[in-house]
Motif scaffolding. Structure first.
Motif, PDB file in Angstrom:
ATOM      1  N   ARG A 107     -13.261  -1.307  -3.136  1.00 48.49           N
ATOM      2  CA  ARG A 107     -13.022  -1.345  -1.715  1.00 48.49           C
ATOM      3  C   ARG A 107     -13.228  -2.608  -1.022  1.00 48.49           C
ATOM      4  N   THR A 108     -14.126  -3.554  -1.998  1.00 47.72           N
ATOM      5  CA  THR A 108     -14.334  -4.917  -1.526  1.00 47.72           C
ATOM      6  C   THR A 108     -13.416  -6.018  -1.990  1.00 47.72           C
ATOM      7  N   GLY A 109     -12.557  -5.647  -2.851  1.00 44.20           N
ATOM      8  CA  GLY A 109     -11.589  -6.469  -3.223  1.00 44.20           C
ATOM      9  C   GLY A 109     -10.621  -6.813  -4.249  1.00 44.20           C
ATOM     10  N   PHE A 110     -10.811  -6.067  -5.469  1.00 42.69           N
ATOM     11  CA  PHE A 110      -9.939  -6.335  -6.491  1.00 42.69           C
ATOM     12  C   PHE A 110      -8.815  -5.028  -6.767  1.00 42.69           C
ATOM     13  N   ARG A 111      -8.144  -4.827  -5.802  1.00 41.67           N
ATOM     14  CA  ARG A 111      -7.295  -3.703  -6.001  1.00 41.67           C
ATOM     15  C   ARG A 111      -5.899  -4.382  -6.079  1.00 41.67           C
ATOM     16  N   THR A 112      -5.694  -5.510  -5.928  1.00 34.57           N
ATOM     17  CA  THR A 112      -4.286  -5.985  -6.195  1.00 34.57           C
ATOM     18  C   THR A 112      -3.640  -5.679  -7.467  1.00 34.57           C
ATOM     19  N   GLY A 113      -2.428  -5.223  -7.527  1.00 31.26           N
ATOM     20  CA  GLY A 113      -1.806  -5.125  -8.911  1.00 31.26           C
ATOM     21  C   GLY A 113      -2.198  -3.618  -9.492  1.00 31.26           C
ATOM     22  N   VAL A 114      -3.170  -2.922  -8.799  1.00 29.59           N
ATOM     23  CA  VAL A 114      -3.510  -1.578  -9.254  1.00 29.59           C
ATOM     24  C   VAL A 114      -3.070  -0.402  -8.394  1.00 29.59           C
ATOM     25  N   THR A 115      -2.487  -0.854  -7.229  1.00 28.90           N
ATOM     26  CA  THR A 115      -2.213   0.465  -6.446  1.00 28.90           C
ATOM     27  C   THR A 115      -0.687   0.242  -6.120  1.00 28.90           C
ATOM     28  N   LEU A 116      -0.308   1.477  -5.484  1.00 27.07           N
ATOM     29  CA  LEU A 116       1.183   1.509  -5.030  1.00 27.07           C
ATOM     30  C   LEU A 116       0.956   2.653  -3.872  1.00 27.07           C
ATOM     31  N   PRO A 117       1.794   2.229  -2.910  1.00 29.62           N
ATOM     32  CA  PRO A 117       1.924   3.259  -1.647  1.00 29.62           C
ATOM     33  C   PRO A 117       2.305   4.449  -2.355  1.00 29.62           C
ATOM     34  N   LEU A 118       1.926   5.627  -1.799  1.00 25.02           N
ATOM     35  CA  LEU A 118       2.107   7.001  -2.292  1.00 25.02           C
ATOM     36  C   LEU A 118       3.572   7.151  -1.929  1.00 25.02           C
ATOM     37  N   GLY A 119       4.244   6.615  -0.876  1.00 25.94           N
ATOM     38  CA  GLY A 119       5.600   6.822  -0.641  1.00 25.94           C
ATOM     39  C   GLY A 119       6.484   6.285  -1.676  1.00 25.94           C
ATOM     40  N   ASN A 120       5.955   5.391  -2.461  1.00 22.98           N
ATOM     41  CA  ASN A 120       6.669   4.702  -3.231  1.00 22.98           C
ATOM     42  C   ASN A 120       6.729   5.316  -4.967  1.00 22.98           C
ATOM     43  N   VAL A 121       5.956   6.306  -4.965  1.00 23.51           N
ATOM     44  CA  VAL A 121       5.837   7.094  -6.270  1.00 23.51           C
ATOM     45  C   VAL A 121       6.254   8.456  -6.143  1.00 23.51           C
ATOM     46  N   ARG A 122       6.631   8.976  -7.322  1.00 33.18           N
ATOM     47  CA  ARG A 122       6.870  10.471  -7.460  1.00 33.18           C
ATOM     48  C   ARG A 122       5.581  11.117  -8.193  1.00 33.18           C
ATOM     49  N   LEU A 123       5.051  12.069  -7.493  1.00 32.95           N
ATOM     50  CA  LEU A 123       3.926  12.867  -7.949  1.00 32.95           C
ATOM     51  C   LEU A 123       4.595  13.880  -8.891  1.00 32.95           C
ATOM     52  N   LEU A 124       3.910  14.174 -10.050  1.00 37.70           N
ATOM     53  CA  LEU A 124       4.209  15.176 -11.228  1.00 37.70           C
ATOM     54  C   LEU A 124       3.305  16.291 -11.184  1.00 37.70           C
ATOM     55  N   ALA A 125       3.293  17.024 -11.760  1.00 36.82           N
ATOM     56  CA  ALA A 125       2.378  18.399 -11.811  1.00 36.82           C
ATOM     57  C   ALA A 125       1.175  17.388 -12.709  1.00 36.82           C
ATOM     58  N   PRO A 126      -0.059  17.599 -12.019  1.00 33.94           N
ATOM     59  CA  PRO A 126      -1.244  16.762 -12.502  1.00 33.94           C
ATOM     60  C   PRO A 126      -1.430  17.190 -13.940  1.00 33.94           C
ATOM     61  N   ILE A 127      -1.336  18.166 -14.582  1.00 34.39           N
ATOM     62  CA  ILE A 127      -1.010  18.349 -15.872  1.00 34.39           C
ATOM     63  C   ILE A 127       0.460  18.628 -16.293  1.00 34.39           C
ATOM     64  N   PRO A 128       1.279  17.814 -16.692  1.00 33.56           N
ATOM     65  CA  PRO A 128       2.456  18.021 -16.750  1.00 33.56           C
ATOM     66  C   PRO A 128       3.061  18.983 -17.807  1.00 33.56           C
ATOM     67  N   ARG A 129       1.890  18.970 -18.787  1.00 30.43           N
ATOM     68  CA  ARG A 129       2.507  19.784 -19.865  1.00 30.43           C
ATOM     69  C   ARG A 129       1.003  20.350 -20.487  1.00 30.43           C
ATOM     70  N   PRO A 130       0.523  21.292 -19.960  1.00 26.95           N
ATOM     71  CA  PRO A 130      -0.632  21.923 -20.590  1.00 26.95           C
ATOM     72  C   PRO A 130      -0.590  22.168 -21.896  1.00 26.95           C
ATOM     73  N   ARG A 131      -1.877  22.142 -22.610  1.00 30.55           N
ATOM     74  CA  ARG A 131      -1.956  22.351 -24.073  1.00 30.55           C
ATOM     75  C   ARG A 131      -1.675  23.741 -24.598  1.00 30.55           C
TER      76      ARG A 131
END
Length: 303
Positions: free
Chosen positions: A64-88
């Motif tokens: 939170r104090t500073g090194f998030r550049t390049g590791v975050t995306l706006p939620l509106g710009n991604v597609r959420l999948l099932a948290p575990i897309p293919r259970p074992r």
């Protein structure tokens, strides 16, 4: 933490992220920034155990104090999948786990009016699982009685084999939302897997909330609407068999492993229990949610 699986584009691979407000933080990438190797897949992260959760939480707070550049995306710009897309393994389903649902099922389905003395188990294959926004398939050649059930999903974090109820919750990784879709006219000689195990019959997500953020899994409101009309509204305190009892019962004979999912049962208000009965049809939209976790929204489409 609220953990998700996401894609940044149609062609991109599925990756593990943390929801932080309106941002998705990529877990592997922020780990590399912090000098800590972390995986890019949900199941691999669950396999690492509680230490990984603690380490990731610390990294998120420090960032939170500073090194998030390049590791975050706006939620509106991604597609959420099932948290575990293919259970074992198959999802462990629990039938008739709310008293009022026992009563409504006895009135309209061929189930007993007596409360179960043990959890009633069935399973849903990995191919039933779909992520937020994906379509629930309606095949009119197979069913004319497609039904809904909102459920609290329990995701295991440690192997549980013959554990006691007192030990059980320590083996939980987190909680999510699942909609248990059923083709009521597809039950066969009392067996439920064909009815509940068809493709797309387990909408799951939108995230997994780690267990430390759910103080009491038996004090959560849950609800479901069809086309904006409330059909189910209850609280997990009304479970007949609570989560520790479910884990102890299953693990007495079947080892529960990291990433395994238990769909813990549904309250009353299902379509089969209504007078007259109601069913899902192409064009309908189902929404369901669990307090403190999130909401799923799914269209029903003809195939």
């Amino acid at each position: 933490m609220r953990l998700v699986t996401y894609r940044s584009s149609i062609e991109a691979e599925a990756r593990l992220g943390v929801l932080d407000g309106d941002l998705v933080i990529d877990v592997e990438r922020i780990g590399l920034r912090a000098g800590l190797p972390l995986p890019s897949k949900m199941l691999d992260f669950i396999d690492l155990g509680p230490v990984a959760v603690s380490d990731l939480r610390s990294i998120i707070e420090d960032s939170r104090t500073g090194f998030r550049t390049g590791v975050t995306l706006p939620l509106g710009n991604v597609r959420l999948l099932a948290p575990i897309p293919r259970p074992r393994k198959n999802v462990f389903g629990i039938g008739l786990n709310y008293v009022e649902h026992v009563a409504e099922s006895a009135r309209t389905l061929d189930t007993s009016k007596d409360l179960p003395k043990q959890p009633i188990l069935f399973s849903k294959p990995p191919t039933t699982v779909i992520g937020p926004g994906e379509a629930v398939q309606h095949d009119a050649r197979i069913t004319q009685q497609l039904d809904w059930e909102v459920e609290l999903a329990v995701v295991m974090g440690r192997t549980a084999s013959r554990v006691s109820e007192a030990e059980a919750l320590a083996h939980v990784f987190g909680y999510s939302v699942m909609i248990d879709i059923s083709a009521r006219d597809n039950r066969r000689a009392g067996q439920w897997i064909y009815s509940k195990g068809q493709d797309t019959y387990a909408p799951f997500g939108p995230c997994i909330v780690t267990a430390d953020e759910i103080g009491d899994p038996h004090a959560l409101d849950l609800w479901l609407t069809v086309n904006g009309e409330t059909k189910q509204k209850s609280n997990t305190r009304h479970m007949l068999f609570k989560v520790p009892a479910l884990i102890a019962d299953i693990s007495a004979a079947i080892a529960l492993e990291p990433g395994d999912i238990i769909a813990s049962g549904t309250p009353d208000g299902v379509g089969a229990g209504r007078d007259p009965q109601e069913w899902l049809w192409p064009g309908d939209v189902i929404e369901a949610g669990v307090e403190g976790i999130g909401t799923l929204r799914h269209p029903v489409v003809a195939i």
